[in-house]
Write an enzyme that holds these catalytic residues in place. Structure first.
Site, PDB file in Angstrom:
ATOM      1  CG  ASP A 181      -1.993   1.073   1.151  1.00  0.00           C
ATOM      2  OD1 ASP A 181      -2.164   1.681   0.074  1.00  0.00           O
ATOM      3  OD2 ASP A 181      -2.653   1.321   2.181  1.00  0.00           O
ATOM      4  CG  ASN A 186       0.490   4.065   4.113  1.00  0.00           C
ATOM      5  OD1 ASN A 186      -0.013   4.598   5.106  1.00  0.00           O
ATOM      6  ND2 ASN A 186      -0.174   3.213   3.354  1.00  0.00           N
ATOM      7  CG  ASP A 199      -0.854   2.306   7.711  1.00  0.00           C
ATOM      8  OD1 ASP A 199      -0.773   2.012   8.917  1.00  0.00           O
ATOM      9  OD2 ASP A 199      -1.532   3.261   7.309  1.00  0.00           O
TER      10      ASP A 199
END
Length: 254
Positions: A181, A186, A199
């Site tokens: 992701d 992030n 994350d």
């Protein structure tokens, strides 16, 4: 959680990227490091468990939050971890336009370092076949937020996205260790360099376009020239538009 570990902190709920759980920043404790606490039930508890396992493994290769404490019951999980320094790549690009090109170069360089981790050492899979199966489960369980699809698929149903995905199969595999992701929210930037990533619950072996597609999509807000610069800095001589579209559509289910 050990109550003594949390004593003396101010708590602030973080509403970005909660994905159904609760995320809190614990800060302003004299002599204590800033921490993050994630808590969730049922499927979110499973996601938190996945993140804990991946953080512990990735810590040997990348700057990621350290796990301070993890607790799990049958239907709940909590993960207490250290906070990384800096601002998110998105915050830096939004607040300091003059730094956008440098941020793009930094996140492309960091992505190359993720993809250079020996795939043979990675115990986690995120192959598209595995994620397709998960996507189908989520679609059948009515867990897919069709109102949150990207603009390119605004108004589509989950079944329409699923059908479009099937039309792009099969894909020629190019497996590497992926973040899973790799969005601008992030990636943490400090002093012009990537300080680490967060994350990581979807990290694992997958096609490199899993990460390239998400980063490229996030950069659209800041202009096509930065998308092109990201691809150039990463080092993609032949851009595979079909793979990019496939992974963007696959991400709609999560």
């Amino acid at each position: 959680m050990n109550a003594q570990e949390l004593e003396g902190y101010e708590w602030r709920r973080d509403m970005v990227g909660e994905s159904g759980g609760a995320v809190y920043r614990l800060h302003h404790k004299a002599g204590g490091p800033d921490l993050f606490l994630k808590h969730g039930k049922d499927a979110v508890a499973d996601d938190i468990t996945d993140e804990m396992a991946r953080l512990r493994w990735l810590g040997a290769y990348l700057p990621v939050p350290a796990c301070v404490r993890f607790t799990r019951s049958a239907d709940e999980a909590s993960l207490l971890m250290t906070a990384l320094p800096g601002k998110t790549a998105y915050q830096v690009m939004e607040q300091f336009p003059a730094q956008r090109m440098a941020v793009v170069a930094a996140i492309a360089k960091f992505l190359r370092s993720i993809h250079a981790i020996p795939a043979s050492a990675c115990p986690f899979t995120s192959h598209y076949e595995y994620r397709l199966a998960r996507a189908r489960e989520r679609l059948d369980a009515k867990l897919v937020d069709e109102g949150d699809f990207d603009d390119a698929r605004a108004g589509w149903t989950g079944e329409q996205v699923w059908t479009a995905l099937q039309a792009l199969l099969p894909l020629a595999p190019d497996p590497v260790v992926t973040h899973g992701d790799y969005s601008l929210d992030n990636i943490l930037i400090c002093d012009g360099e990537v300080a680490g990533c967060i994350d990581v619950g979807r990290a694992g072996i997958a096609d490199r376009y899993q990460d390239i597609a998400i980063a490229w999509n996030c950069l659209e807000e800041f202009g096509a020239s930065l998308q092109e610069e990201f691809l150039r800095q990463y080092g993609i001589p032949h851009f595979d538009r079909e793979k990019l579209n496939f992974h963007l559509m696959l991400d709609e289910f999560f």
